[in-house]
Design a protein around this motif. Sequence first.
Motif, PDB file in Angstrom:
ATOM      1  N   ILE A  19       0.858  -1.185   0.000  1.00  0.00           N
ATOM      2  CA  ILE A  19       0.000   0.000   0.000  1.00  0.00           C
ATOM      3  C   ILE A  19       0.892   1.232   0.000  1.00  0.00           C
ATOM      4  O   ILE A  19       1.769   1.364   0.848  1.00  0.00           O
ATOM      5  CB  ILE A  19      -0.918   0.002   1.237  1.00  0.00           C
ATOM      6  N   LEU A  20       0.653   2.104  -0.952  1.00  0.00           N
ATOM      7  CA  LEU A  20       1.429   3.336  -1.026  1.00  0.00           C
ATOM      8  C   LEU A  20       1.088   4.235   0.160  1.00  0.00           C
ATOM      9  O   LEU A  20      -0.037   4.220   0.654  1.00  0.00           O
ATOM     10  CB  LEU A  20       1.130   4.076  -2.329  1.00  0.00           C
ATOM     11  N   PRO A  21       2.045   5.042   0.637  1.00  0.00           N
ATOM     12  CA  PRO A  21       1.786   5.938   1.775  1.00  0.00           C
ATOM     13  C   PRO A  21       0.594   6.868   1.541  1.00  0.00           C
ATOM     14  O   PRO A  21      -0.191   7.114   2.462  1.00  0.00           O
ATOM     15  CB  PRO A  21       3.077   6.743   1.904  1.00  0.00           C
ATOM     16  N   GLU A  22       0.422   7.340   0.303  1.00  0.00           N
ATOM     17  CA  GLU A  22      -0.696   8.229  -0.003  1.00  0.00           C
ATOM     18  C   GLU A  22      -2.030   7.500   0.170  1.00  0.00           C
ATOM     19  O   GLU A  22      -3.002   8.059   0.671  1.00  0.00           O
ATOM     20  CB  GLU A  22      -0.611   8.773  -1.439  1.00  0.00           C
ATOM     21  N   HIS A  23      -2.055   6.229  -0.245  1.00  0.00           N
ATOM     22  CA  HIS A  23      -3.283   5.438  -0.116  1.00  0.00           C
ATOM     23  C   HIS A  23      -3.568   5.138   1.345  1.00  0.00           C
ATOM     24  O   HIS A  23      -4.711   5.194   1.791  1.00  0.00           O
ATOM     25  CB  HIS A  23      -3.183   4.151  -0.919  1.00  0.00           C
TER      26      HIS A  23
END
Length: 113
Positions: free
Chosen positions: A20-24
């Motif tokens: 999971i990307l940090p933005e997500h």
Amino acid sequence: MKENKLTPGSNMMWEGSRIILPEHREMMNLYQKERNRKTKPELAEEEVNIISEQLSESMINESEITIELFTAFGENTLKTGTVTKFDTQLRQIKLESKDDYEWIKFSEILSVR
């Protein structure tokens, strides 16, 4: 088909999609927090009048009161002190306790004890 060490029976081609990307993650956390937001209950006119009287009595008699403040996330907050000032223009009161003071907006007050 060879089994994956990470997830038995899974397809190795999709293993990288678990990241999971940090933005997500940030958006998911914000969404979860917003889902837990409470709405402030509307006070009846009679309740507002009672609260106003109690605040005035605290200022006139220099008596200590406890004010319950609405908090959108988590538990409501209790503040104890003596009302020393009314600011009708900004719709707030000054609550003093021992060596400190705090300005409290009328709109945040749920009850007074």
